[in-house]
Design an enzyme around this catalytic site. Structure first.
Site, PDB file in Angstrom:
ATOM      1  N   ASP A  94      -3.992  -4.426   9.324  1.00 18.17           N
ATOM      2  CA  ASP A  94      -3.512  -3.191   9.926  1.00 18.17           C
ATOM      3  C   ASP A  94      -3.848  -3.113  11.420  1.00 18.17           C
ATOM      4  O   ASP A  94      -4.006  -2.031  11.960  1.00 18.17           O
ATOM      5  CB  ASP A  94      -4.181  -1.997   9.208  1.00 18.17           C
ATOM      6  CG  ASP A  94      -3.291  -0.757   9.245  1.00 18.17           C
ATOM      7  OD1 ASP A  94      -2.250  -0.791   9.901  1.00 18.17           O
ATOM      8  OD2 ASP A  94      -3.673   0.244   8.625  1.00 18.17           O
ATOM      9  N   CYS A 154       7.375   8.569  -8.241  1.00 21.65           N
ATOM     10  CA  CYS A 154       6.838   8.754  -6.880  1.00 21.65           C
ATOM     11  C   CYS A 154       7.821   9.523  -6.003  1.00 21.65           C
ATOM     12  O   CYS A 154       7.416  10.375  -5.197  1.00 21.65           O
ATOM     13  CB  CYS A 154       6.489   7.403  -6.250  1.00 21.65           C
ATOM     14  SG  CYS A 154       7.812   6.185  -6.305  1.00 21.65           S
TER      15      CYS A 154
END
Ligand code: B12
Ligand code: SF4
Ligand code: SF4
Length: 309
Positions: A94, A154
């Site tokens: 990240d 979701c």
């Protein structure tokens, strides 16, 4: 998140980021705390029904993962070097223009769920991803097939309808973006939908049936810190800047700074007041009415107003 556009195709071309790269080793690191109770998904969903409590998303309750994952990848690189001799490599998590989910999917760590995150049969999605770019030729591991089937849980549960189509997220609507990445005022229409989520959001993962297989971390780093779970909004809103920095030392939350923290908690307090009148909350908000930040003042005013309706 302008950095994504700024890096363009370099994100999809490892060799442009690290010249000499021939292969990429992908890795996952599970982040549920060791003490996570069985049935944790239901426990977390229950928190959402307690408007006076502030919810920090699960990944951010312990130590900042950037450091933990990087350290693990560096140790792994050293072990590889001990076997094969010195080799060119760089580790990422990240931290650079790397398409981490895509690399992980192509190398068989799991499949991309409809919420766009990587999902594995063995570990659900409650893990971080990291990579080692190497100058070694390695045998390729194959991608795995997807197992979402007809499920759309979701997409249906997302409070802001940010998953606009399977595998497609409108980040501008995502609570994770709004509470972490976004600077400045949160769009008015989305504020009521944020509920009591004050840093990140887990809903699309909490509802996912595959997360019953999510793994606990063996590392103490991801144990939840006191104060970040189960705290009342009034307490969190009362933190001075000095307290905010102290309580979030070594945590990913620190990055958003005290101003954004107060902005987020003010939104949650406004939502709680909408649910039920509460003089203590009103008083807490009132104490920040003259805060030096215009953003905080505006969100406080919104929180106090919205409840009168
Ligand atoms: C920007 C970002 C966000 C944004 C946007 C999220 C998104 N889904 O895109 C926001 C702030 C909303 C966010 C939220 C979260 N994030 Co985030 N995020 C990132 C980050 C930095 C980049 C993701 C990205 O590039 N998105 C842009 C889109 C366009 O890319 P993409 O979806 O990956 O895939 C497309 C491309 O790969 C493209 N593609 C495929 N092949 C090719 C080839 C070429 C040539 C090109 C051009 C394109 C292309 O097609 C795909 C489909 O559109 C990654 C770390 C990283 N460097 O990858 C973490 C990451 C995805 N996030 C992570 C996490 C944990 C979260 C949260 C769960 C945090 C939380 N609890 O609040 C939420 C989940 C929200 C959700 N449902 O996605 C983890 C996910 C781990 C996992 N299991 O998958 C990551 C991998 C960080 C990490 N190192 O662990 N995040
Ligand atoms: S993190 Fe929350 S807001 Fe973002 S897509 Fe998932 S459920 Fe929706
Ligand atoms: S909730 Fe259902 S559709 Fe969404 S990622 Fe999980 S299995 Fe796939």
């Amino acid at each position: 998140m302008g950095y994504m556009a700024a890096h363009g195709l370099r994100r999809a071309r490892p060799v442009e980021l690290v010249p000499g790269t021939v292969s990429v080793i992908t890795a996952r690191m599970d982040y549920l705390g060791a003490a996570t109770a069985p049935g944790w998904q239901a426990i977390e969903l229950e928190r959402l029904r307690r408007p006076s409590e502030g919810i920090v998303s699960v990944y951010a309750r312990g130590r900042d993962y950037h450091k933990v994952v990087r350290k693990g990848l560096q140790q792994l690189s050293q072990r590889i070097a001990a076997e094969v001799g010195p080799f060119g490599h760089r580790v990422f998590t990240d931290s650079a223009p790397v398409l981490e989910v895509e690399l992980a999917a192509r190398s068989g760590q799991g499949w991309r769920g409809k919420h766009t995150l990587l999902l594995s049969r063995a570990a659900g999605s409650m893990f971080f991803l990291g990579e080692i770019y190497v100058d070694l030729v390695l045998p390729l591991t194959a991608a795995v097939t997807g197992h979402c089937g007809r499920c759309t849980a979701c997409m249906d549960v997302c409070p802001t309808q940010a998953i606009v189509a399977p595998y497609q997220l409108d980040a501008r609507r995502c609570i994770s973006y709004l509470t972490i990445e976004h600077a400045g005022p949160i769009p008015l229409a989305l504020r009521p939908l944020i509920g009591n989520r004050i840093y990140g959001c887990d809903d699309c993962q909490l509802i996912c049936p595959w997360n019953k297989f999510a793994q606990r971390s063996a590392l103490p780093d991801f144990d939840a810190r006191a104060g970040l779970v189960g705290s009342q909004l009034v307490t969190l809103f009362g933190w001075t800047e000095e307290e905010f920095l102290r309580f979030t030392e070594g945590s990913p939350i620190r990055r958003i700074g005290h101003e954004r923290w107060l902005r987020n908690v003010a939104v949650a307090l406004g939502n709680a007041l909408r649910d039920r009148e509460d003089p203590t909350m009103r008083q807490a908000l009132g104490s920040r009415r003259e805060h030096p930040s215009a953003v905080v003042r505006e969100h406080v005013a919104w929180a106090l107003e919205v409840s009168i309706v």
